[in-house]
Design a protein around this motif. Structure first.
Motif, PDB file in Angstrom:
ATOM      1  N   THR A  86       4.426  14.934  14.563  1.00 20.73           N
ATOM      2  CA  THR A  86       5.479  14.933  15.304  1.00 20.73           C
ATOM      3  C   THR A  86       6.686  14.726  14.091  1.00 20.73           C
ATOM      4  O   THR A  86       7.228  15.299  14.449  1.00 20.73           O
ATOM      5  CB  THR A  86       5.160  13.109  16.073  1.00 20.73           C
ATOM      6  OG1 THR A  86       4.245  13.830  16.690  1.00 20.73           O
ATOM      7  CG2 THR A  86       6.412  13.162  17.686  1.00 20.73           C
ATOM      8  N   ASP A  87       6.411  14.023  12.920  1.00 20.87           N
ATOM      9  CA  ASP A  87       7.988  13.381  12.469  1.00 20.87           C
ATOM     10  C   ASP A  87       8.028  14.783  12.314  1.00 20.87           C
ATOM     11  O   ASP A  87       9.398  14.407  11.812  1.00 20.87           O
ATOM     12  CB  ASP A  87       6.718  12.172  11.187  1.00 20.87           C
ATOM     13  CG  ASP A  87       6.506  11.049  11.557  1.00 20.87           C
ATOM     14  OD1 ASP A  87       6.025  10.201  10.874  1.00 20.87           O
ATOM     15  OD2 ASP A  87       7.224  10.332  12.467  1.00 20.87           O
ATOM     16  N   ILE A  88       7.453  15.392  11.362  1.00 18.90           N
ATOM     17  CA  ILE A  88       8.305  17.194  11.141  1.00 18.90           C
ATOM     18  C   ILE A  88       9.037  17.653  12.108  1.00 18.90           C
ATOM     19  O   ILE A  88       9.814  18.361  11.878  1.00 18.90           O
ATOM     20  CB  ILE A  88       6.663  17.805   9.981  1.00 18.90           C
ATOM     21  CG1 ILE A  88       6.005  16.800   9.327  1.00 18.90           C
ATOM     22  CG2 ILE A  88       7.702  18.931   9.798  1.00 18.90           C
ATOM     23  CD1 ILE A  88       4.808  17.903   8.432  1.00 18.90           C
ATOM     24  N   VAL A  89       8.372  17.916  13.290  1.00 15.88           N
ATOM     25  CA  VAL A  89       8.970  18.551  14.421  1.00 15.88           C
ATOM     26  C   VAL A  89      10.423  17.982  14.549  1.00 15.88           C
ATOM     27  O   VAL A  89      11.234  18.163  14.734  1.00 15.88           O
ATOM     28  CB  VAL A  89       8.108  18.377  15.997  1.00 15.88           C
ATOM     29  CG1 VAL A  89       8.739  19.093  16.830  1.00 15.88           C
ATOM     30  CG2 VAL A  89       7.322  19.307  15.656  1.00 15.88           C
ATOM     31  N   VAL A  90      10.706  16.039  14.393  1.00 17.62           N
ATOM     32  CA  VAL A  90      11.734  15.156  14.454  1.00 17.62           C
ATOM     33  C   VAL A  90      12.724  15.183  13.601  1.00 17.62           C
ATOM     34  O   VAL A  90      13.521  15.796  13.751  1.00 17.62           O
ATOM     35  CB  VAL A  90      11.148  13.582  15.113  1.00 17.62           C
ATOM     36  CG1 VAL A  90      12.230  13.151  14.603  1.00 17.62           C
ATOM     37  CG2 VAL A  90      10.545  13.359  15.730  1.00 17.62           C
ATOM     38  N   ILE A  91      11.997  15.350  12.299  1.00 18.25           N
ATOM     39  CA  ILE A  91      12.631  16.184  11.121  1.00 18.25           C
ATOM     40  C   ILE A  91      13.312  17.513  11.789  1.00 18.25           C
ATOM     41  O   ILE A  91      14.660  17.766  11.370  1.00 18.25           O
ATOM     42  CB  ILE A  91      12.642  15.933  10.214  1.00 18.25           C
ATOM     43  CG1 ILE A  91      11.679  14.041   9.832  1.00 18.25           C
ATOM     44  CG2 ILE A  91      13.484  16.016   8.730  1.00 18.25           C
ATOM     45  CD1 ILE A  91      11.269  14.038   8.352  1.00 18.25           C
ATOM     46  N   LEU A  92      13.093  18.770  11.540  1.00 17.91           N
ATOM     47  CA  LEU A  92      13.358  19.753  11.662  1.00 17.91           C
ATOM     48  C   LEU A  92      14.102  19.583  13.042  1.00 17.91           C
ATOM     49  O   LEU A  92      15.253  20.099  12.947  1.00 17.91           O
ATOM     50  CB  LEU A  92      11.962  20.770  12.975  1.00 17.91           C
ATOM     51  CG  LEU A  92      11.350  21.557  11.398  1.00 17.91           C
ATOM     52  CD1 LEU A  92       9.906  21.459  11.695  1.00 17.91           C
ATOM     53  CD2 LEU A  92      12.489  22.326  10.272  1.00 17.91           C
ATOM     54  N   ALA A  93      13.692  18.998  14.314  1.00 12.70           N
ATOM     55  CA  ALA A  93      14.858  19.052  15.295  1.00 12.70           C
ATOM     56  C   ALA A  93      16.066  17.821  14.639  1.00 12.70           C
ATOM     57  O   ALA A  93      17.377  18.229  14.979  1.00 12.70           O
ATOM     58  CB  ALA A  93      14.901  17.812  16.213  1.00 12.70           C
TER      59      ALA A  93
END
Lengths: 494, 275
Positions: free
Chosen positions: A103-110
């Motif tokens: 989820t952190d990776i997805v959030v950082i991409l966002a």
């Protein structure tokens, strides 16, 4: 693209991606700090607080380096946060290890996508003289010399230092302006404001209605003239407004739940330190915030340790650097030695209040501390009026004219008045958001009296800009009144 | 404002209702007296609607309030956002720099442009940046402010602070000699006034005398040069058309404190021969 734009673009190669990456980096740093100092935090709040905390980490590190005359250079800037991370990792008792998930990776991409939008130039900004000199030239000089110098003169006494340090980011990381950083903070703040309203509304409404309340509140705030003007103006006001709101809300949120306080105490501590130097009146505003929080269910130890002490460290450290080390004494400035001593006296006064009076003496008199504080602020204003009635009344008239002639206010003041007249009032004790708004207005009038010259009618007037910062607090307070009226829990105090 | 619904509150509600109605009437009168045009229309219509709302029962009032909230939201979305530029001039961002194309067109903040340009280029200047003691002797101070201290050094301070490299070249024409070249040099594109740029060069002045402080700079470049003297406006002229990466620039300034910036090649080929 015209020749001029082409020429300027040729000079600014790489700036876009550098700024976007800087935003992602600041976010990641803030997220790491939150993971270390906040136990079992709500995921939403962790992601929403990451960017403000990243900015705080950057600014506080830089501020400490500059005050202690350690070179303001990247290696040292990395050492301080490194020590802080290590201290938190070692000393904080943690039940779970620091983990990063998919989820952190997805959030950082966002975050990266949002950063690209924020830096793209799609959104306009407002630039004035203060932007160019206080928040571009001055930060460039701090970065160039890596220290505070006596030659900086009024920039040391009139400019919010922790905000100026945010504006140093371009000169460290290879870009030229902070429009993207500011717009990203605005996007971030939309999420913060939404969640604040949603969380409170969820106590009164169903989830669906609470989502609606949050969304409508954000839409109303983000289309209101004073907020838009402040959010787009490249100065310190937007940063100050956003950080003050975070503390206002979290101070309130954590007072109801001990577990919440234990989670976010360090967040509030760092943000209070940051806020106290974001503008020259920041120390005064931080003390006002502390007074407001003192009506809530915090112990005296918590008030002194997590709120008052950081303000003292920031203010005392800065004044010592300014007057003892650099011996700065401009002819005309916002901050002078008298005001500095008054500020320290105020902090000392608050310290003794928490140590000796609050929850110990005069309990009957302090049954309604909100009323006591508001009466105190009103009497303070009357005293200032007695000291120099012409200046005080001129300022008051300027505030009124700025609002009526819509110098940056649009229809906001009128709309708020109408809604207040249509909504039912609280029976009994004044609510925390209402108390905060009233106190803020009284304090702003007092602070503007103390700044030196009189105010003027015009959107750019400093007092007018400080008053416009009230927008999110007023919208939040109004939202709470509306929510309460529409819910079945009419007699419960927000 | 209205109170609760209980029996004890009924009389209270009427009283607070009257207070609210009175407040709305005062608001309406204020709107009629102070505002004009569309604003007056909006204020009047909303005040009357609010007044009438107070006459309704509570449930109807909630519905009316929803209507007000929707109206205010639409007003915010469709009016505030579109008229923001009229209230506070906005800058359309079309470059990744503080300096925008419209600044060039309007000749605003020319030093923002210079700071961007100079970062990539070395500059040669005609004057050594000497300490204040070499200009401001006690005798000169008695005669009043010795402007040469600012005139000779401040542009140099700016170049030294922001250029990739800054060197002194005594071959370059001084202010008096540059005065003879003004006809040619002022043909360069003008990017704006230098008053603010020079006012803030106090940041770069480490001489630690009273004249190196902000107060004096502000006095000289604004109160004295603008308010008291007609020649108080001085300009920046920059020949950008043949500036390429790696070029060394030459900065000259005249007695009237106008700055002329060009490539060294242009100076050697087009200016030097004409002194």
């Amino acid at each position: 693209m015209s020749d001029v734009s082409q020429f300027i673009t040729s000079l600014s190669e790489g700036y876009y991606i550098h700024q976007a990456l800087t935003i992602v980096g600041i976010f990641a740093l803030g997220l790491l700090l939150l993971r270390l100092c906040v136990r079992k935090a709500d995921a939403g709040w962790q992601y929403l607080l990451a960017f403000p905390m990243g900015l705080t980490l950057w600014s506080l590190s830089g501020f400490l380096l500059l005050v202690f005359a350690i070179p303001f250079r990247l290696p040292f800037l990395l050492i301080l946060p490194g020590c802080l991370f290590s201290a938190f990792a070692f000393f904080c008792k943690r039940e779970e290890k620091v983990r990063f998930s998919a989820t952190d990776i997805v959030v950082i991409l966002a975050v990266a996508c949002l950063a690209l939008v924020a830096c793209s130039g799609l959104l306009n900004v407002s630039i004035t003289n203060d932007t160019v000199y206080y928040y571009s030239v001055y930060p460039q000089m701090i970065t160039k010399y890596g220290e505070y110098r006596k030659a900086f003169d009024v920039f040391l006494t009139d400019v919010g230092q922790t905000t100026a340090l945010i504006y140093c980011l371009p000169y460290f990381f290879g870009f030229n302006e902070t429009f993207g950083i500011q717009h990203f903070l605005n996007f971030n703040f939309a999420g913060i404001f939404y969640l604040s309203v949603y969380e409170t509304a969820a106590q009164y409404f169903t989830k669906k209605r609470a989502v609606g309340a949050g969304a409508v509140s954000v839409l109303f705030l983000f289309t209101s003239t004073p907020f838009l003007i402040t959010a787009k103006w490249v100065l310190a006001n937007v940063y100050f407004m956003d950080f003050l709101f975070i503390l206002f809300y979290f101070g309130y949120k954590c007072s109801h739940d001990r577990a919440e306080f234990e989670r976010y105490k360090w967040v509030m501590c760092f943000l209070t330190a940051m806020l106290s130097m974001m503008r020259m009146e920041g120390g005064m505003m931080a003390c006002f915030l502390i007074l407001c929080l003192s009506v809530l269910a915090y112990t005296n130890r918590e008030m002194i340790g997590y709120f008052l002490f950081p303000v003292f460290v920031m203010q005392a450290g800065y004044y010592a650097m300014l007057y003892l080390r650099l011996e700065v004494d401009p002819l005309y400035s916002f901050l002078d030695i008298k005001k500095a001593l008054l500020m320290l006296a105020l902090i000392l006064g608050l310290f003794f209040y928490f140590l000796l009076i609050r929850n110990r003496r005069f309990q009957k008199l302090l049954t309604y501390p909100e009323a006591f504080i508001l009466v105190g602020l009103t009497l303070g204003n009357l005293a200032l009026c007695a000291l120099n009635a012409e200046k005080y009344l001129t300022n008051l008239v300027c505030f009124g004219k700025n609002m009526i002639l819509q110098s940056g206010w649009g229809y906001f003041g009128f709309i708020v008045l109408i809604l207040l007249l249509l909504l039912p009032g609280n029976t009994g004790r004044i609510s925390y958001p209402d108390f905060f708004c009233m106190g803020y207005i009284l304090l702003t009038i007092a602070v503007c009296w103390a700044r030196g010259g009189s105010l003027r009618v015009g959107i750019g007037d400093s007092g007018n800009r400080i008053m416009m910062q009230i927008a999110p607090f007023v919208v939040y307070a109004l939202a709470m009144h509306v929510i309460k009226w529409y819910s079945s829990k009419q007699n419960e105090m927000i | 404002m209205m109170a609760g619904n209980d029996e004890k509150g009924v009389a209270k509600r009427s009283f607070s209702n009257y207070i609210s109605m009175a407040a709305i009437i005062i608001l309406l009168l204020a709107a009629l007296l102070i505002s004009s045009g569309k604003t007056r229309l909006v204020f009047t219509a909303v005040s009357i609607a609010a007044f009438l709302t107070l006459l309704l029962r509570e449930q109807r009032r909630k519905q009316a309030l929803s209507g007000f909230l929707l109206l205010f939201l639409m007003l915010s979305v469709f009016y505030n956002v579109q008229n923001l530029d009229r209230i506070n001039p906005m800058t359309e961002v079309n470059t990744q720099t503080l300096y925008q194309e419209e600044d060039y067109v309007n000749q605003y903040y020319p030093d923002s442009f210079l700071r961007l340009l100079l970062k990539e280029h070395a500059v040669k200047i005609p004057y050594e940046i000497k300490h204040a003691d070499e200009y401001l002797t006690d005798e000169r101070r008695e005669q009043g402010f010795y402007a040469r201290y600012y005139k000779e050094t401040n542009y140099g301070r700016f170049m030294r602070a922001y250029a990739k490299d800054c060197s002194i070249s005594t071959d370059l024409p001084d202010m008096k000699e540059t005065d003879q070249l003004v006809g040619q040099l002022s043909a360069f594109p003008c990017i704006g006034r230098a008053n603010d740029m020079l006012r803030y060069t106090f940041l770069l002045n480490e001489d630690n005398v009273q004249e190196s402080a902000y107060f004096w700079y502000s006095w000289y470049y604004y109160s004295y040069m603008v308010d008291e003297r007609a020649e108080g406006k001085f300009f920046l002229y920059v020949r950008t058309e043949d500036i390429k990466e790696g070029d060394t620039l030459v900065a000259l300034w005249d007695s009237a404190q106008n700055l002329y910036l060009m490539t060294e090649q242009y100076y050697e080929n087009e200016v030097r021969g004409y002194e």
